[in-house]
Design an enzyme around this catalytic site. Structure first.
Site, PDB file in Angstrom:
ATOM      1  N   GLU A 129       2.809   7.351   5.667  1.00  0.00           N
ATOM      2  CA  GLU A 129       2.270   7.272   4.098  1.00  0.00           C
ATOM      3  C   GLU A 129       2.236   8.745   3.868  1.00  0.00           C
ATOM      4  O   GLU A 129       1.348   9.600   4.547  1.00  0.00           O
ATOM      5  CB  GLU A 129       1.005   6.549   4.248  1.00  0.00           C
ATOM      6  CG  GLU A 129       1.267   4.996   4.410  1.00  0.00           C
ATOM      7  CD  GLU A 129       1.961   4.421   3.277  1.00  0.00           C
ATOM      8  OE1 GLU A 129       2.147   4.909   2.501  1.00  0.00           O
ATOM      9  OE2 GLU A 129       2.411   3.176   3.683  1.00  0.00           O
ATOM     10  N   ARG A 150      -6.051  -7.709  -2.777  1.00  0.00           N
ATOM     11  CA  ARG A 150      -5.523  -8.978  -3.543  1.00  0.00           C
ATOM     12  C   ARG A 150      -5.760 -10.164  -2.652  1.00  0.00           C
ATOM     13  O   ARG A 150      -5.776 -11.307  -3.164  1.00  0.00           O
ATOM     14  CB  ARG A 150      -3.942  -8.779  -3.272  1.00  0.00           C
ATOM     15  CG  ARG A 150      -3.126  -9.781  -3.717  1.00  0.00           C
ATOM     16  CD  ARG A 150      -1.741  -9.265  -3.807  1.00  0.00           C
ATOM     17  NE  ARG A 150      -1.181  -9.270  -2.538  1.00  0.00           N
ATOM     18  CZ  ARG A 150      -1.168 -10.267  -1.600  1.00  0.00           C
ATOM     19  NH1 ARG A 150      -1.143 -11.526  -1.885  1.00  0.00           N
ATOM     20  NH2 ARG A 150      -0.571 -10.083  -0.212  1.00  0.00           N
ATOM     21  N   CYS A 171      -5.725  -0.842   5.142  1.00  0.00           N
ATOM     22  CA  CYS A 171      -5.077   0.334   5.396  1.00  0.00           C
ATOM     23  C   CYS A 171      -5.330   1.642   4.625  1.00  0.00           C
ATOM     24  O   CYS A 171      -5.629   2.615   5.007  1.00  0.00           O
ATOM     25  CB  CYS A 171      -3.718  -0.075   5.508  1.00  0.00           C
ATOM     26  SG  CYS A 171      -3.176  -1.192   6.890  1.00  0.00           S
ATOM     27  N   HIS A 210       2.923   2.890   8.349  1.00  0.00           N
ATOM     28  CA  HIS A 210       2.789   1.427   7.920  1.00  0.00           C
ATOM     29  C   HIS A 210       4.039   1.060   8.669  1.00  0.00           C
ATOM     30  O   HIS A 210       5.126   1.732   8.807  1.00  0.00           O
ATOM     31  CB  HIS A 210       2.941   1.050   6.569  1.00  0.00           C
ATOM     32  CG  HIS A 210       1.524   0.534   5.963  1.00  0.00           C
ATOM     33  ND1 HIS A 210       1.075   1.237   4.822  1.00  0.00           N
ATOM     34  CD2 HIS A 210       0.932  -0.458   6.462  1.00  0.00           C
ATOM     35  CE1 HIS A 210       0.074   0.393   4.614  1.00  0.00           C
ATOM     36  NE2 HIS A 210      -0.016  -0.458   5.309  1.00  0.00           N
TER      37      HIS A 210
HETATM   38  N1  PCA Z   1      -2.204  -4.073   7.072  1.00  0.00           N
HETATM   39  C1  PCA Z   1      -3.150  -4.273   6.144  1.00  0.00           C
HETATM   40  C2  PCA Z   1      -4.452  -4.133   6.520  1.00  0.00           C
HETATM   41  C3  PCA Z   1      -4.440  -4.303   8.079  1.00  0.00           C
HETATM   42  C4  PCA Z   1      -3.156  -4.048   8.293  1.00  0.00           C
HETATM   43  O1  PCA Z   1      -2.475  -4.155   9.267  1.00  0.00           O
HETATM   44  C5  PCA Z   1      -2.948  -2.988   4.916  1.00  0.00           C
HETATM   45  O2  PCA Z   1      -1.759  -2.737   4.974  1.00  0.00           O
HETATM   46  O3  PCA Z   1      -3.869  -2.980   4.301  1.00  0.00           O
END
Ligand code: PCA
Length: 215
Positions: free
Chosen positions: A79, A89, A142, A167
């Site tokens: 990111e 959401r 996240c 991610h």
């Molecule tokens: N993904 C979520 C929260 C925890 C995770 O593993 C997110 O992308 O916000």
């Protein structure tokens, strides 16, 4: 020298979260003179940042990479930017669903990752792992954690600790519950995080290569 890797507990009724499954496989892994410490965080607004703070105080890591699941993405995505906004959401694991609230009131609107995100993508692609820079970490837990991490690092500008967020897609183990959605083998996700750690320790100034999008 410690490297802190965090993953999240499962959320949204899933039995597993590949971010934690991949991160925990690297606990104790030595990369040069660094040792990876893996920690699992709650998928709860506020609590996740508090838990991260405790681990950073205890481990004093030189590098922090937080990892989360981005279901539906096909690529490992470092990111670029954390924004000062919570807009759930869905509810978090404690039932909270903040709408249009700042992560940290009065803090800057956003922070950039201090990981070499372009070099990480380059090295992942060279290793045969699908990867691209992401320009939004969303507005759920996240992004919230990523913002909390960068706000904390920004408060200590003389510290050499770098950090950011990656991610990951669904693991193949989850695929049958998400027909038509992309997924990767868990070992590939783990390998990708190995590459991300090694590249982050090695590359201080990021390479100049586009990670942009038209929309
Ligand atoms: N993904 C979520 C929260 C925890 C995770 O593993 C997110 O992308 O916000």
């Amino acid at each position: 020298m410690n490297v802190l890797l965090t993953g999240f507990e499962p959320f949204d009724r899933e039995p597993l979260n590949p971010s934690w499954e991949a991160v925990r496989a690297l606990d104790g892994w030595r990369c040069g003179s660094a040792t990876v410490r893996a920690r699992r965080l709650s998928c709860v607004f506020g609590t996740a940042i508090e838990e991260l703070g405790v681990h950073m105080d205890t481990l004093r890591p030189r590098l922090v990479i937080c990892v989360g699941l981005a279901g539906g993405r096909a690529e490992i995505s470092p990111e670029r930017i954390a924004i000062n906004l919570d807009d759930g959401r869905i509810a978090d694991n404690a039932g909270a669903q903040p709408i249009d609230q700042p992560v940290v009131p009065g803090a800057p609107a956003a922070y950039f990752s201090t990981l070499p995100i372009k070099a990480i993508v380059r090295d992942l692609l060279a290793a045969g792992v699908p990867a691209s820079v992401s320009n939004t970490a969303g507005t759920f837990v996240c992004n919230h954690l990523f913002f909390g991490l960068m706000h904390r690092l920004a408060a200590k500008p003389r510290s050499s600790t770098r950090g950011g967020f990656i991610h990951v897609p669904y693991a193949d183990e989850q695929a049958e519950r998400f027909p038509g959605e992309p997924s990767l083998p868990l070992e590939t996700i783990t390998e990708a995080l190995r590459v991300a750690v090694a590249t982050s320790l090695e590359v201080v100034t990021d390479i100049r290569q586009t990670g942009g999008r038209l929309h």
